[in-house]
Design an enzyme around this catalytic site. Structure first.
Site, PDB file in Angstrom:
ATOM      1  N   GLU A 110       0.818  -1.213   0.000  1.00  0.00           N
ATOM      2  CA  GLU A 110       0.000   0.000   0.000  1.00  0.00           C
ATOM      3  C   GLU A 110       0.855   1.268   0.000  1.00  0.00           C
ATOM      4  OE1 GLU A 110      -2.947  -0.389  -0.732  1.00  0.00           O
ATOM      5  OE2 GLU A 110      -3.079  -2.534  -0.336  1.00  0.00           O
ATOM      6  N   HIS A 156       1.554   2.305  -3.422  1.00  0.00           N
ATOM      7  CA  HIS A 156       0.498   3.111  -4.060  1.00  0.00           C
ATOM      8  C   HIS A 156       0.476   4.533  -3.499  1.00  0.00           C
ATOM      9  CE1 HIS A 156      -1.193  -0.220  -6.206  1.00  0.00           C
ATOM     10  NE2 HIS A 156      -1.571  -0.878  -5.115  1.00  0.00           N
TER      11      HIS A 156
END
Length: 439
Positions: free
Chosen positions: A22, A25
């Protein structure tokens, strides 16, 4: 206790891998100006969270994934200009658009994800999978370069008493089986072979190649025994042995039987040691692991069906098939409880690091499947949008509207149900028909 430690290590490895995915991202999204409202590891009820700046960071109860909420993932209705879809599906699509639009603060439409150029969208969406690939590369490099991989050495571990035919299922010596050449020459376990037929030997593969190419004539064999060189004379026996491929693995014919060929044979087995590899060997190992994982993903529907047959029927569980988080943790526990075999604690560390690396390779490959809600689905949408813009520019047409990803909402929800079903099946199968170290 050791079992619990192994499970804990794997759980932490999974959580760290998800968290870094994550991050892959979030960091480029923030760098490109997109507002990231949430960064969460896990799903379900929130166990802990804290807001820093404009982002809420938190940990949720179910450690089976994670997400970052990028504001403005779907373009609003006035930006796409598509006619509304009627019926239940239309309402679902409209709700997705409106929910995404509500997250955009007044005056911050320019910070919405859908406003990014195609290259920037690709960087953001590929950031997560690439992070998993980087984690796998770091772990594999640590294993290969720092510790080494198990491999054969030129030190003799075992000496055969006789030569048993390759097609014979029995390993016991029969009255008609000839004495193995190494035993006849006086080779002993613990000897280190340093030269064969007048040529120095530096690796087991080199020695094996020379022995198999023998013509059956007596040759000198130099071994190191108790620190001193000892010269012996061996006469390799030409016998039918399994043919080997380029990787040294036995060749199996179309009928499922071993393919044999006449080669030289001594009757010695190597000691397994940790062999350190150069950094330059890592890309090939990583690439091969990615290719093997892709092959598994391509056949995933069939493999999931096999898991279901094993879980609810009498079919055996394929040790090379898909395995869930519960199964991975279970294997990690067995690794820790097993004591590491020949290499002790080092073997345990190597195996656990390799398991985490394999998990990250699986996350990399799986997330690239071009289906929403996976990262690959968003990558496919960005590529479609970019292709339309390039065609319009080449033809001198006005800039096309953003890709209406919200129209894929029904399919996205359907795939979520499918993935949840697959996850539940794997958890159940890992509990009732687990994959173990013994296969």
């Amino acid at each position: 206790m050791a079992y619990a430690v192994g499970v804990l290590v794997m759980v932490v490895g999974v959580l760290v891998s998800i968290a870094l995915h994550e991050v892959g991202h979030m960091v480029p999204a923030k760098r490109f100006g997109v507002r990231v409202s949430q960064y969460m590891v896990g799903f379900g009820p929130t166990l802990w969270s804290r807001t820093r700046g404009e982002t809420e960071y938190g940990l949720k109860a179910i450690p089976l994934g994670g997400y970052v909420r990028l504001v403005g993932m779907y373009p609003p209705p006035d930006a796409v200009g598509n006619p509304p879809v009627r019926g239940y599906l239309g309402r679902m699509i409209q709700d997705a658009r409106e929910s995404s639009a509500r997250e955009i603060r007044p005056g911050e439409d320019h910070r919405a994800f859908y406003r990014l150029s195609t290259p920037k969208k690709l960087v953001v969406m590929l950031g997560g999978p690439v992070m998993n690939l980087v984690i796998a590369a770091v772990l594999l490099t640590s294993v290969m370069v720092g510790f080494g991989l198990p491999g054969p050495s030129t030190t003799v571990d075992s000496v055969s008493d006789c030569v048993v035919p390759a097609t014979d299922d029995s390993t016991e010596c029969g009255p008609g089986d000839p004495v193995a050449p190494a035993a006849a020459a006086g080779v002993e376990p613990g000897d280190t072979i340093v030269a064969y037929a007048g040529a120095d030997v530096s690796s087991w593969d080199e020695l094996q190649t020379a022995i198999r190419a023998s013509d059956g004539d007596p040759v000198p064999l130099v071994v190191e025994r108790d620190g001193e060189p000892v010269t012996l004379t061996v006469t390799p026996l030409i016998t039918e042995r399994p043919a080997l491929d380029d990787l040294g693995a036995p060749v199996v014919g179309d009928d499922g039987e071993l393919v044999t060929e006449p080669v030289g044979f001594l009757g010695v087995g190597p000691t397994t040691v940790l062999v350190r590899e150069p950094v330059t060997a890592m890309p090939a190992v990583l690439g091969d692991a990615v290719v093997q994982t892709m092959r598994v993903v391509v056949t995933l529907p069939t493999r999931i069906a096999d898991v279901a047959q094993a879980a609810f029927g009498s079919a055996p569980r394929d040790p090379e098939g898909p395995i869930g988080v519960v199964g991975i943790s279970r294997v990690a526990g067995e690794v820790a409880a097993d004591g590491g075999g020949t290499f002790g604690l080092t073997g345990q560390v190597l195996t656990l690091l390799t398991l985490v690396a394999s998990l990250n390779i699986a996350l990399f490959v799986f997330n690239l499947i071009p289906i929403l809600p996976l990262d690959g689905g968003h990558v496919a949408g960005a590529l479609w949008e970019g292709a339309k813009r390039q065609v319009a520019r080449m033809r001198g047409l006005p800039r096309p509207r953003p890709a209406d990803i919200a129209r894929m909402t029904p399919l996205t929800l359907a795939m979520v149900v499918v993935f949840l079903g697959m996850g539940a099946l794997l958890v159940y199968a890992d509990l009732v028909r687990p994959v173990t170290l013994g296969g």
